[in-house]
Design an enzyme around this catalytic site. Sequence first.
Site, mmCIF file in Angstrom:
data_model
loop_
_atom_site.group_PDB
_atom_site.id
_atom_site.type_symbol
_atom_site.label_atom_id
_atom_site.label_comp_id
_atom_site.label_asym_id
_atom_site.label_seq_id
_atom_site.Cartn_x
_atom_site.Cartn_y
_atom_site.Cartn_z
ATOM 1 N N ASP A 80 1.045 -1.114 -0.026
ATOM 2 C CA ASP A 80 -0.072 -0.014 -0.029
ATOM 3 C C ASP A 80 0.991 1.255 0.087
ATOM 4 O O ASP A 80 1.889 1.243 0.822
ATOM 5 C CB ASP A 80 -1.009 0.076 1.337
ATOM 6 C CG ASP A 80 -2.034 0.876 1.124
ATOM 7 O OD1 ASP A 80 -2.560 1.283 0.069
ATOM 8 O OD2 ASP A 80 -2.278 1.729 2.113
ATOM 9 N N HIS A 99 -4.173 14.113 0.708
ATOM 10 C CA HIS A 99 -4.110 13.377 2.033
ATOM 11 C C HIS A 99 -3.012 13.511 2.810
ATOM 12 O O HIS A 99 -3.204 13.550 4.233
ATOM 13 C CB HIS A 99 -4.443 11.778 1.588
ATOM 14 C CG HIS A 99 -4.486 10.754 2.547
ATOM 15 N ND1 HIS A 99 -5.549 10.883 3.553
ATOM 16 C CD2 HIS A 99 -3.354 10.101 2.918
ATOM 17 C CE1 HIS A 99 -5.055 9.654 4.439
ATOM 18 N NE2 HIS A 99 -4.125 9.232 4.066
ATOM 19 N N GLU A 137 -10.156 4.217 3.694
ATOM 20 C CA GLU A 137 -9.456 4.840 2.748
ATOM 21 C C GLU A 137 -9.795 4.496 1.377
ATOM 22 O O GLU A 137 -9.650 3.373 0.991
ATOM 23 C CB GLU A 137 -7.505 4.587 3.086
ATOM 24 C CG GLU A 137 -7.288 5.010 4.352
ATOM 25 C CD GLU A 137 -5.859 4.979 4.547
ATOM 26 O OE1 GLU A 137 -5.020 4.490 3.810
ATOM 27 O OE2 GLU A 137 -5.296 5.813 5.289
ATOM 28 N N GLU A 158 -8.999 3.901 -2.048
ATOM 29 C CA GLU A 158 -7.928 4.003 -3.049
ATOM 30 C C GLU A 158 -8.374 3.216 -4.265
ATOM 31 O O GLU A 158 -9.678 2.445 -4.254
ATOM 32 C CB GLU A 158 -7.033 3.243 -2.397
ATOM 33 C CG GLU A 158 -6.405 3.616 -0.920
ATOM 34 C CD GLU A 158 -5.209 3.162 -0.013
ATOM 35 O OE1 GLU A 158 -4.336 2.622 -0.988
ATOM 36 O OE2 GLU A 158 -4.814 3.293 0.941
ATOM 37 N N ASP A 192 -8.810 0.416 2.017
ATOM 38 C CA ASP A 192 -7.916 0.023 2.936
ATOM 39 C C ASP A 192 -8.287 0.353 4.616
ATOM 40 O O ASP A 192 -8.044 1.696 4.941
ATOM 41 C CB ASP A 192 -6.568 0.939 2.825
ATOM 42 C CG ASP A 192 -5.483 0.702 3.718
ATOM 43 O OD1 ASP A 192 -5.653 -0.366 4.347
ATOM 44 O OD2 ASP A 192 -4.514 1.609 3.746
ATOM 45 N N ARG A 250 -7.416 3.956 13.230
ATOM 46 C CA ARG A 250 -6.280 5.368 13.575
ATOM 47 C C ARG A 250 -5.930 5.078 14.956
ATOM 48 O O ARG A 250 -4.775 5.554 14.861
ATOM 49 C CB ARG A 250 -7.324 6.379 13.284
ATOM 50 C CG ARG A 250 -7.917 6.708 11.891
ATOM 51 C CD ARG A 250 -6.852 6.688 10.874
ATOM 52 N NE ARG A 250 -7.315 6.714 9.405
ATOM 53 C CZ ARG A 250 -6.675 6.684 8.429
ATOM 54 N NH1 ARG A 250 -5.536 6.066 8.374
ATOM 55 N NH2 ARG A 250 -7.463 6.808 7.162
ATOM 56 N N GLN A 289 -3.180 2.297 14.787
ATOM 57 C CA GLN A 289 -2.299 2.920 13.898
ATOM 58 C C GLN A 289 -1.149 4.089 14.551
ATOM 59 O O GLN A 289 0.104 4.208 14.396
ATOM 60 C CB GLN A 289 -2.814 3.538 12.630
ATOM 61 C CG GLN A 289 -1.810 3.876 11.588
ATOM 62 C CD GLN A 289 -2.414 4.448 10.286
ATOM 63 O OE1 GLN A 289 -3.841 4.569 10.232
ATOM 64 N NE2 GLN A 289 -1.689 4.954 9.529
ATOM 65 N N LYS A 295 -3.788 -1.678 10.094
ATOM 66 C CA LYS A 295 -4.256 -1.857 8.551
ATOM 67 C C LYS A 295 -4.600 -3.344 8.414
ATOM 68 O O LYS A 295 -5.177 -3.564 7.439
ATOM 69 C CB LYS A 295 -2.962 -1.526 7.627
ATOM 70 C CG LYS A 295 -2.604 0.186 7.812
ATOM 71 C CD LYS A 295 -3.662 0.984 7.320
ATOM 72 C CE LYS A 295 -3.200 2.428 6.938
ATOM 73 N NZ LYS A 295 -4.139 3.296 6.345
ATOM 74 N N THR A 321 -8.774 -5.421 4.102
ATOM 75 C CA THR A 321 -8.832 -4.743 2.995
ATOM 76 C C THR A 321 -9.757 -5.034 1.961
ATOM 77 O O THR A 321 -9.786 -6.338 1.436
ATOM 78 C CB THR A 321 -7.201 -4.364 2.450
ATOM 79 O OG1 THR A 321 -6.596 -4.211 3.270
ATOM 80 C CG2 THR A 321 -7.073 -3.551 1.065
ATOM 81 N N GLU A 332 -10.107 12.583 7.594
ATOM 82 C CA GLU A 332 -9.873 13.919 7.286
ATOM 83 C C GLU A 332 -11.191 14.571 7.016
ATOM 84 O O GLU A 332 -11.676 15.673 7.326
ATOM 85 C CB GLU A 332 -9.456 13.945 5.648
ATOM 86 C CG GLU A 332 -8.198 13.301 5.621
ATOM 87 C CD GLU A 332 -7.832 12.836 4.137
ATOM 88 O OE1 GLU A 332 -7.862 11.509 4.071
ATOM 89 O OE2 GLU A 332 -7.423 13.568 3.273
HETATM 90 MN MN MN Z 1 -3.683 3.235 2.471
#
Ligand code: MN
Length: 417
Positions: free
Chosen positions: A125, A132, A197, A199, A231, A235, A238, A251, A255, A362
């Site tokens: 990834d 971002h 996420e 993606e 993804d 948080r 992480q 993570k 996915t 975000e």
């Molecule tokens: Mn990602």
Amino acid sequence: MPLLKSWVASANSANHPFPLNNLPYGVFSTGEDEPRCGVAIGDMILDMAAAEAEGLIALTDYPLFDVPYWNDLMEEGPAVWAALRERLTALLAKGSKEQEAVEPLLVPIAESTLHMPLVVSEYTDFYAGRQHAQNMGAILRGSPDLPANWLHIPIGYNGRASSVVVSGTPIHRPNGQTKAPDAEMPSFGPSKRLDIELEMGAVVGTGSEFGQPITVDEADAMIFGYVLLNDWSARDIQGWEYQPLGPFQGKAFGTSISPWIVTAAALEPFRAPTPPREKELLPYLKGSKDGLYDIELEVLMQPEGADRASVIARTNYSRMYYSAAEQLCHHAIGGCAMNAGDLLGSGTISGPERSEFGSLMELSWAGREPFTLETGETRGFIEDGDTLTLRGNARGDGYTIGFGDCLGQILPAKAWG
Ligand code: MN
């Protein structure tokens, strides 16, 4: 190129995701049948194993499609990929002489179960969305300044192929270790800051040799196709674990990818340039083609029991700073062998406006500014029962190239111990 007409009537609408111009590759089953390769056309799936058994498709001396993955075709290389696309286009085009033979081999998508379209060999990834990266810097470190390497290196980390799942697979909220800034000790339990996420995933179709660097143009030709990729990110886990080696358990719990691989060939008319380079890239990262694609993306959120999903973000894949080809080149440049079935996540795709942000971190600015759904509920992060959906469409001249939804519902954390 305009809409290519098919004898499958549902494929001829300007807004249908699977016109003859698309021909995305999936794996399906009906009832008790074994999962096998299929190609979407309109509301139908062409049973590729049956088409091969009937002799309608004969690219090789051995069968390629009576298996639950497209990796065997990928291994055949670009000439066979192109030959298959040409053959499928001929079989399914309006006026095809073989319509009578092909028609019985079509299965309604609505009566099928879709499975993982490939065996993911390895999953990497990236972090290639500039907005971002700036947003995360502003939220986490109080400054939108990019890390010193960001404008020079497509930053990435090695993820887990074992937890890549097809759209529709529920995801349990992960348990993990977190630490509040003012806490003396870390604690263990369900993540409280569960996120997505938005993606794109690039599927590597042709491998590279161990020890052998590749160019960006070679990398571009190695990419078989693209999927939508969520993804999922915890948080709080992480945030505690990521220094100094990057994401790990935050993570690794899941996915999600969309069920159809949209080929690079189908996306060719939608190529888009990367943005102007603020710092000139080193020569090894320069290619001759536009490496991004003009693909409209949206994120929807639907709480359990809500009567509708709310669009919470809209952006475009062409917002990225690095292309998949640049990322793949960088990945292999030191000699790392790349293999058919490798999956490369683009990094979170966020545009400059708040409505274009590709993660809840975000959109809610780390939960400090919750947003409101159409149903009146507010969210900072994901709650149990919420379903998150990614959608992607490339808009052509009278046709649409769609990916199929990439969705997942969050279930409560599992008990442990
Ligand atoms: Mn990602």
